[in-house]
Design a protein around this motif. Structure first.
Motif, mmCIF file in Angstrom:
data_model
loop_
_atom_site.group_PDB
_atom_site.id
_atom_site.type_symbol
_atom_site.label_atom_id
_atom_site.label_comp_id
_atom_site.label_asym_id
_atom_site.label_seq_id
_atom_site.Cartn_x
_atom_site.Cartn_y
_atom_site.Cartn_z
ATOM 1 N N ALA A 114 12.145 5.777 -8.028
ATOM 2 C CA ALA A 114 10.797 5.973 -7.500
ATOM 3 C C ALA A 114 10.372 4.704 -6.775
ATOM 4 N N TYR A 115 9.761 4.861 -5.613
ATOM 5 C CA TYR A 115 9.311 3.674 -4.889
ATOM 6 C C TYR A 115 8.140 4.029 -3.976
ATOM 7 N N PHE A 116 7.318 3.008 -3.703
ATOM 8 C CA PHE A 116 6.151 3.173 -2.852
ATOM 9 C C PHE A 116 6.531 3.065 -1.377
ATOM 10 N N THR A 117 5.738 3.719 -0.547
ATOM 11 C CA THR A 117 5.842 3.539 0.905
ATOM 12 C C THR A 117 4.444 3.253 1.448
ATOM 13 N N LYS A 118 4.390 2.750 2.652
ATOM 14 C CA LYS A 118 3.096 2.475 3.260
ATOM 15 C C LYS A 118 2.453 3.770 3.735
ATOM 16 N N GLY A 119 1.134 3.762 3.802
ATOM 17 C CA GLY A 119 0.421 4.949 4.249
ATOM 18 C C GLY A 119 -1.033 4.884 3.853
ATOM 19 N N SER A 120 -1.719 6.005 3.979
ATOM 20 C CA SER A 120 -3.156 6.032 3.706
ATOM 21 C C SER A 120 -3.513 6.732 2.398
ATOM 22 N N LEU A 121 -2.542 7.388 1.770
ATOM 23 C CA LEU A 121 -2.827 8.095 0.526
ATOM 24 C C LEU A 121 -3.063 7.109 -0.613
ATOM 25 N N LYS A 122 -3.886 7.512 -1.546
ATOM 26 C CA LYS A 122 -4.149 6.666 -2.709
ATOM 27 C C LYS A 122 -3.540 7.296 -3.953
ATOM 28 N N PHE A 123 -2.709 6.521 -4.631
ATOM 29 C CA PHE A 123 -2.088 6.978 -5.864
ATOM 30 C C PHE A 123 -2.609 6.154 -7.029
ATOM 31 N N GLN A 124 -2.860 6.821 -8.119
ATOM 32 C CA GLN A 124 -3.304 6.125 -9.321
ATOM 33 C C GLN A 124 -2.285 6.329 -10.438
ATOM 34 N N PHE A 125 -1.958 5.238 -11.116
ATOM 35 C CA PHE A 125 -1.005 5.278 -12.216
ATOM 36 C C PHE A 125 -1.631 4.631 -13.438
ATOM 37 N N TYR A 126 -1.276 5.141 -14.577
ATOM 38 C CA TYR A 126 -1.757 4.558 -15.822
ATOM 39 C C TYR A 126 -0.720 3.583 -16.355
ATOM 40 N N THR A 127 -1.154 2.395 -16.687
ATOM 41 C CA THR A 127 -0.255 1.446 -17.327
ATOM 42 C C THR A 127 -0.261 1.703 -18.829
ATOM 43 N N ALA A 128 0.629 1.028 -19.537
ATOM 44 C CA ALA A 128 0.781 1.287 -20.969
ATOM 45 C C ALA A 128 -0.460 0.922 -21.772
ATOM 46 N N ASN A 129 -1.257 -0.001 -21.261
ATOM 47 C CA ASN A 129 -2.481 -0.364 -21.985
ATOM 48 C C ASN A 129 -3.690 0.410 -21.460
ATOM 49 N N ASN A 130 -3.410 1.566 -20.843
ATOM 50 C CA ASN A 130 -4.444 2.515 -20.439
ATOM 51 C C ASN A 130 -5.283 2.033 -19.257
ATOM 52 N N LYS A 131 -4.761 1.106 -18.485
ATOM 53 C CA LYS A 131 -5.453 0.666 -17.282
ATOM 54 C C LYS A 131 -4.926 1.455 -16.082
ATOM 55 N N ILE A 132 -5.770 1.572 -15.072
ATOM 56 C CA ILE A 132 -5.379 2.332 -13.888
ATOM 57 C C ILE A 132 -4.956 1.381 -12.777
ATOM 58 N N MET A 133 -3.794 1.646 -12.215
ATOM 59 C CA MET A 133 -3.293 0.870 -11.087
ATOM 60 C C MET A 133 -3.360 1.763 -9.852
ATOM 61 N N THR A 134 -3.928 1.260 -8.780
ATOM 62 C CA THR A 134 -4.075 2.047 -7.553
ATOM 63 C C THR A 134 -3.171 1.495 -6.462
ATOM 64 N N HIS A 135 -2.516 2.401 -5.749
ATOM 65 C CA HIS A 135 -1.688 2.001 -4.614
ATOM 66 C C HIS A 135 -2.067 2.855 -3.408
ATOM 67 N N THR A 136 -2.240 2.190 -2.272
ATOM 68 C CA THR A 136 -2.528 2.911 -1.036
ATOM 69 C C THR A 136 -1.220 3.106 -0.284
ATOM 70 N N GLY A 137 -0.813 4.334 -0.163
ATOM 71 C CA GLY A 137 0.463 4.632 0.480
ATOM 72 C C GLY A 137 1.094 5.849 -0.158
ATOM 73 N N GLY A 138 2.340 6.083 0.134
ATOM 74 C CA GLY A 138 3.027 7.237 -0.416
ATOM 75 C C GLY A 138 3.907 6.864 -1.590
ATOM 76 N N LEU A 139 4.392 7.869 -2.254
ATOM 77 C CA LEU A 139 5.329 7.666 -3.358
ATOM 78 C C LEU A 139 6.505 8.608 -3.159
ATOM 79 N N ILE A 140 7.687 8.046 -3.142
ATOM 80 C CA ILE A 140 8.903 8.847 -3.013
ATOM 81 C C ILE A 140 9.666 8.772 -4.329
ATOM 82 N N ILE A 141 10.040 9.922 -4.843
ATOM 83 C CA ILE A 141 10.869 9.956 -6.042
ATOM 84 C C ILE A 141 12.204 10.613 -5.707
ATOM 85 N N THR A 142 13.231 10.155 -6.361
ATOM 86 C CA THR A 142 14.559 10.739 -6.179
ATOM 87 C C THR A 142 14.853 11.636 -7.368
ATOM 88 N N VAL A 143 15.015 12.918 -7.087
ATOM 89 C CA VAL A 143 15.282 13.905 -8.130
ATOM 90 C C VAL A 143 16.611 14.577 -7.831
#
Length: 367
Positions: free
Chosen positions: A249-278
């Motif tokens: 999984a890795y981030f790409t540049k872009g305008s979308l906003k992604f939010q992820f929860y860290t293990a201590n229940n904090k929210i991390m925001t990234h502006t861009g895309g997310l590509i996952i390899t399945v």
């Protein structure tokens, strides 16, 4: 009167244990990162492990009752020793088959000749010989005496199977020492210890109810309730329509906003895309919907990862694999849904079939 009381208590515990099993499979936390396979496979900590603990407890009680019979000659001790060992064999069988499915997900193979696996198999075989002895000797007194002696001798396999991962270097099987940080976490304690309690008590009540000729209608109703709840639960957690396993999984540049929860229940925001390899195929996500929420726990010294993907869970000064890695997912229209691995459903399914079936058959047989 006693027959109805013990039947009612057993029925209640069977149903409560089934409800707690399904609840754990659906909602309990799991490690943020594991060495191999889906982190959600470790939901089996709340399912497979209590079954294994119940197995040991049943064999211990059967062992004590065998000694009591030899010391007193009281036939009740022989009867209940037999019933506890028969019940323990069912739970040992469940321990083996649920453990094998968990191993397939988390170790890559259903059977690895791991010290704990092998020792439990030897334990199971040893007590199958106990069953053969009981059915091969016709004289009741001789059968009881020989069976008790063999039960005491076979009990040596119980502590050996428990201690195997500690005694033999290189065991794949988790131990209390390397899962302590997970099981001691406040959010896991309620799920884990309530499940251990209900599973062990249910297991102990089964041979007692059989020996007391508990009311078969009440016991059957409890067994049916357990069966229905666990089968429905298995269907609910089954990974229907899975796309595959996330390999990267890795981030790409872009305008979308992604939010992820860290293990201590904090929210991390990234502006861009997310590509996952399945399953070797790159998939671009357009929303963070369905990504794991904080029902995971970082486990220091359990499964340390790397910072290659840009999505990192941090805790205690160490970095761990992102929780999306290793998960089985369903991807549709740019959305991802994290699914439970098959091993969780398998444990619910087998537990929901074999325990109720054994209870009903034994209660009716003892009429």
């Amino acid at each position: 009167m006693k027959e109805k009381v013990i039947a009612t208590v057993l029925a209640i515990f069977m149903i409560v244990d089934a409800v707690l099993s399904v609840n754990a499979a659906l909602h309990a936390p799991f490690p943020a990162a594991v060495p191999l396979g889906s982190p959600a496979a470790y939901l089996n900590v709340y399912l497979h492990v209590p079954i294994a603990w119940a197995t040991y407890m049943l064999f211990i009680i059967g062992f004590i009752l065998a000694i009591a019979y030899l010391a007193t000659g009281n036939k009740k001790f022989d009867k209940y020793s037999e019933l506890f060992i028969y019940t323990a064999l069912v739970y040992a069988f469940l321990t083996l088959i649920t453990g094998s499915m968990w191993a397939m997900e988390s170790w890559g193979s259903a059977w690895n000749w791991d010290p704990r696996e092998t020792a439990v198999l030897l334990l199971f075989i040893a007590y199958l010989v106990y069953v053969a002895i009981r059915y091969s000797i016709r004289d009741p007194e001789r059968r009881a005496t020989v069976s008790a002696v063999f039960a005491i001798a076979a009990f040596a396999t119980v502590p050996i199977s428990f201690l195997a991962p500690y005694l033999i270097h290189g065991s794949l099987h988790p131990t209390m020492s390397n899962t302590e940080s997970f099981l001691s976490h406040p959010s896991t304690k309620t799920y884990f210890f309530s499940k251990v309690f209900t599973t062990v008590v249910t297991a102990i009540l089964i041979p007692i109810a059989i020996g007391m000729r508990a009311d078969k209608k009440i016991v059957t109703a409890g067994a049916l309730g357990m069966f229905i709840i666990l089968i429905i639960g298995a269907l609910m957690v089954m990974p229907w329509g899975a796309t595959g396993r996330v390999e990267a999984a890795y981030f790409t540049k872009g305008s979308l906003k992604f939010q992820f929860y860290t293990a201590n229940n904090k929210i991390m925001t990234h502006t861009g895309g997310l590509i996952i390899t399945v399953n070797g195929k790159n998939i671009t996500l357009t929303t963070s919907k369905g990504l794991p929420k904080p029902n995971f726990i970082p486990v220091p010294n359990f499964a340390r990862g790397t910072n290659k993907t840009g999505i990192v869970v941090e805790c205690c000064g160490s970095k761990y694999w992102p929780t999306i890695l290793g998960h089985i997912v369903k991807v549709s229209n740019g959305k991802v849904t994290v699914l439970k691995p098959f091993t969780v459903a398998w444990t619910l399914l087998t537990y929901g079939i074999f325990v109720p079936l054994f209870v009903v058959l034994m209660v009716r047989r003892r009429e």
